[in-house]
Design a protein around this motif. Structure first.
Motif, PDB file in Angstrom:
ATOM      1  N   VAL A  72       1.270  -0.965   0.545  1.00 14.61           N
ATOM      2  CA  VAL A  72      -0.121  -0.050   0.267  1.00 14.61           C
ATOM      3  C   VAL A  72       1.037   1.216  -0.476  1.00 14.61           C
ATOM      4  O   VAL A  72       0.772   2.476  -0.717  1.00 14.61           O
ATOM      5  N   CYS A  73       1.997   1.197   1.166  1.00 22.09           N
ATOM      6  CA  CYS A  73       2.719   2.113   1.335  1.00 22.09           C
ATOM      7  C   CYS A  73       3.680   2.529  -0.278  1.00 22.09           C
ATOM      8  O   CYS A  73       4.226   3.743   0.033  1.00 22.09           O
ATOM      9  N   ALA A  74       5.005   1.783  -0.537  1.00 25.83           N
ATOM     10  CA  ALA A  74       5.455   1.742  -1.473  1.00 25.83           C
ATOM     11  C   ALA A  74       5.338   2.571  -3.055  1.00 25.83           C
ATOM     12  O   ALA A  74       5.603   2.992  -3.164  1.00 25.83           O
ATOM     13  N   PRO A  75       4.282   1.945  -3.327  1.00 29.39           N
ATOM     14  CA  PRO A  75       3.138   2.900  -4.722  1.00 29.39           C
ATOM     15  C   PRO A  75       2.737   4.547  -4.570  1.00 29.39           C
ATOM     16  O   PRO A  75       3.072   5.612  -5.120  1.00 29.39           O
ATOM     17  N   ALA A  76       2.740   4.379  -2.983  1.00 27.34           N
ATOM     18  CA  ALA A  76       2.482   5.964  -2.690  1.00 27.34           C
ATOM     19  C   ALA A  76       3.367   6.442  -2.392  1.00 27.34           C
ATOM     20  O   ALA A  76       3.239   8.240  -2.834  1.00 27.34           O
ATOM     21  N   ALA A  77       4.932   6.466  -2.370  1.00 29.98           N
ATOM     22  CA  ALA A  77       5.709   7.289  -2.542  1.00 29.98           C
ATOM     23  C   ALA A  77       5.995   8.193  -3.936  1.00 29.98           C
ATOM     24  O   ALA A  77       6.974   8.977  -4.563  1.00 29.98           O
ATOM     25  N   ILE A  78       5.629   6.886  -5.251  1.00 31.81           N
ATOM     26  CA  ILE A  78       5.281   7.654  -6.221  1.00 31.81           C
ATOM     27  C   ILE A  78       4.746   8.777  -6.635  1.00 31.81           C
ATOM     28  O   ILE A  78       5.216   9.993  -7.323  1.00 31.81           O
ATOM     29  N   ALA A  79       3.858   8.668  -5.967  1.00 29.61           N
ATOM     30  CA  ALA A  79       2.580  10.042  -5.262  1.00 29.61           C
ATOM     31  C   ALA A  79       2.736  11.090  -5.340  1.00 29.61           C
ATOM     32  O   ALA A  79       2.771  12.612  -5.323  1.00 29.61           O
ATOM     33  N   ILE A  80       4.073  10.769  -3.643  1.00 32.06           N
ATOM     34  CA  ILE A  80       4.548  11.961  -2.725  1.00 32.06           C
ATOM     35  C   ILE A  80       5.610  12.615  -3.943  1.00 32.06           C
ATOM     36  O   ILE A  80       6.096  13.682  -3.711  1.00 32.06           O
ATOM     37  N   PRO A 140      -7.075 -11.891  -9.106  1.00 38.30           N
ATOM     38  CA  PRO A 140      -8.197 -12.295 -10.381  1.00 38.30           C
ATOM     39  C   PRO A 140      -8.209 -11.240 -11.072  1.00 38.30           C
ATOM     40  O   PRO A 140      -8.175  -9.505 -10.415  1.00 38.30           O
ATOM     41  N   PHE A 141      -8.560 -11.223 -12.556  1.00 38.13           N
ATOM     42  CA  PHE A 141      -8.258 -10.046 -13.420  1.00 38.13           C
ATOM     43  C   PHE A 141      -8.818  -8.787 -13.480  1.00 38.13           C
ATOM     44  O   PHE A 141      -8.804  -7.437 -12.697  1.00 38.13           O
ATOM     45  N   PHE A 142     -10.197  -9.184 -12.563  1.00 38.37           N
ATOM     46  CA  PHE A 142     -11.030  -8.412 -12.805  1.00 38.37           C
ATOM     47  C   PHE A 142     -10.404  -7.348 -11.327  1.00 38.37           C
ATOM     48  O   PHE A 142     -11.164  -6.401 -11.441  1.00 38.37           O
ATOM     49  N   VAL A 143     -10.362  -8.387 -10.119  1.00 32.84           N
ATOM     50  CA  VAL A 143      -9.964  -7.201  -9.277  1.00 32.84           C
ATOM     51  C   VAL A 143      -9.005  -6.486  -9.630  1.00 32.84           C
ATOM     52  O   VAL A 143      -9.081  -5.579  -8.725  1.00 32.84           O
ATOM     53  N   GLY A 144      -8.152  -6.962  -9.848  1.00 34.69           N
ATOM     54  CA  GLY A 144      -6.483  -6.656 -10.274  1.00 34.69           C
ATOM     55  C   GLY A 144      -6.727  -5.159 -11.321  1.00 34.69           C
ATOM     56  O   GLY A 144      -6.535  -4.068 -10.991  1.00 34.69           O
ATOM     57  N   MET A 145      -8.027  -5.361 -12.374  1.00 34.31           N
ATOM     58  CA  MET A 145      -7.373  -4.120 -13.097  1.00 34.31           C
ATOM     59  C   MET A 145      -9.037  -2.881 -12.470  1.00 34.31           C
ATOM     60  O   MET A 145      -9.123  -2.146 -12.400  1.00 34.31           O
ATOM     61  N   PRO A 149      -7.205   0.009  -8.256  1.00 32.11           N
ATOM     62  CA  PRO A 149      -6.601   0.750  -8.706  1.00 32.11           C
ATOM     63  C   PRO A 149      -7.691   2.009  -6.713  1.00 32.11           C
ATOM     64  O   PRO A 149      -7.030   2.210  -6.732  1.00 32.11           O
ATOM     65  N   PRO A 150      -8.989   1.444  -8.036  1.00 33.22           N
ATOM     66  CA  PRO A 150      -9.236   2.859  -6.461  1.00 33.22           C
ATOM     67  C   PRO A 150      -9.504   2.435  -5.362  1.00 33.22           C
ATOM     68  O   PRO A 150      -9.691   3.107  -4.154  1.00 33.22           O
ATOM     69  N   VAL A 151      -9.591   0.922  -4.732  1.00 31.03           N
ATOM     70  CA  VAL A 151      -9.749   1.004  -4.044  1.00 31.03           C
ATOM     71  C   VAL A 151      -8.329   1.329  -2.641  1.00 31.03           C
ATOM     72  O   VAL A 151      -8.117   1.538  -1.428  1.00 31.03           O
ATOM     73  N   TRP A 152      -6.929   1.641  -3.309  1.00 28.14           N
ATOM     74  CA  TRP A 152      -5.802   1.746  -3.476  1.00 28.14           C
ATOM     75  C   TRP A 152      -6.002   2.567  -2.765  1.00 28.14           C
ATOM     76  O   TRP A 152      -5.591   3.982  -1.734  1.00 28.14           O
ATOM     77  N   ALA A 185     -10.007   3.990   4.095  1.00 21.48           N
ATOM     78  CA  ALA A 185      -8.795   2.786   5.790  1.00 21.48           C
ATOM     79  C   ALA A 185      -9.255   1.796   6.142  1.00 21.48           C
ATOM     80  O   ALA A 185      -8.204   0.924   4.525  1.00 21.48           O
ATOM     81  N   VAL A 186      -9.371   1.901   6.667  1.00 24.17           N
ATOM     82  CA  VAL A 186      -9.584   0.793   7.294  1.00 24.17           C
ATOM     83  C   VAL A 186     -10.612  -0.415   6.644  1.00 24.17           C
ATOM     84  O   VAL A 186      -9.588  -1.527   6.827  1.00 24.17           O
TER      85      VAL A 186
END
Length: 302
Positions: A72-80, A140-145, A149-152, A185-186
């Protein structure tokens, strides 16, 4: 401690990349924050250091919850990193091109290593004991695509957004968004954590498929009952009787295990849960080749 020292090289690479992140992403963020009021800049800086320390600590703990924190946090570093470069340009703060490139590149590489299958397998295998070994299943494909992303984004925005608003003194917005962000977040983290608890578990007498997104309970495929294990044929009939598809149309090679008899499984369906008998199971590990190699080492039929 011994298990930590024997962790996969990709996990050690992520730890190193995250350890030096303050000199890449952190430096860019510090430069951008220099344009802010001192108290706000100090509070945001404390929040960033706390997040960095949380991920660094999680990187040392080989458990599924730590994998969720890291992914969760490592990709957020890109946004930062990107946000810091943009903010520095917008606020007229001098940030060299090399510093901007280093920040973005460092964040991208760290996130890429965190998302590697080997890194995920190293984390979940920390739960194994004795002769066990755990390997993650592909998303699973649908979950990943469509879902991840929106949940993250909801988790990252719900956690970081209110903290920034409190730091900059936007009291009304901070009060309004804090409860919404907390709920997002929860529930978002709980949903993402389910992906870190889907795995194949090798045990002395076979292997267990543990995927509560597809089946209500994990089920054991005994070595004595396994007739064949290998890549699934491209023309396999998904509607065939006694066939259970746990692959979720995931991207990547799909394996099929064929049994001499039947095994009882309770698939997750929209209707009433019921026990079904299956003699063939489709599933998609993140590293199918390594999964087959492990099966061969354990003398499970391929």
């Amino acid at each position: 401690m011994g298990a930590t020292l024997r962790a996969h090289p990709t996990l050690w690479l992520f730890r190193l990349l995250w350890l030096i992140a303050p000199w890449s992403v952190g430096a860019a963020a510090s430069t951008a924050l220099s344009a802010c009021e001192s108290t706000s800049a100090r509070l945001v800086s404390i929040e960033l250091w706390a997040a960095w320390a949380l991920v660094l600590t999680a990187s040392l703990v080989r458990r599924p919850w730590a994998l969720t924190v890291v992914r969760v946090c490592a990709p957020a570093a890109i946004a930062i990193a990107v946000g810091s470069v943009w903010a520095a340009a917008a606020w007229g703060v001098a940030l060299s091109a090399s510093a901007a490139a280093t920040a973005i590149a460092g964040a991208v590489v760290a996130a890429a290593v965190a998302l590697m299958p080997e890194t995920g397998n190293a984390y979940v295998d920390g739960l194994s004991y004795g002769n066990e070994r755990r390997m993650l299943l592909r998303v699973p494909f649908f979950v990943g695509m469509a879902a991840v992303p929106p949940v993250w984004a909801a988790v990252v925005a719900g956690t970081g957004g209110p903290l920034v608003l409190w730091a900059i003194g936007a009291w009304a917005w901070a009060i309004a968004t804090t409860p919404i962000g907390f709920v997002a977040a929860v529930f978002g983290t709980r949903a993402l954590h389910q992906l870190a608890r889907r795995w194949v578990v090798f045990v002395p007498n076979g292997f267990v498929l543990h995927d509560r997104m597809a089946a209500h309970q994990p089920f054991l495929l005994r070595r004595a009952d396994i007739a064949a294990l290998g890549p699934a044929p491209a023309d396999i009939d998904l509607d065939a009787p006694n066939l259970l598809d746990l692959s979720g149309n995931a991207l990547g090679p799909v394996l099929v295990v064929e049994l001499n008899g039947d095994v009882e499984v309770v698939p997750r369906t929209r209707g009433v849960a019921e026990v079904v008998l299956v003699s063939r199971v489709l599933f998609c590990p993140t590293r199918p080749g390594e999964m087959l190699a492990e099966a061969a080492r354990r003398r499970i039929v391929r």
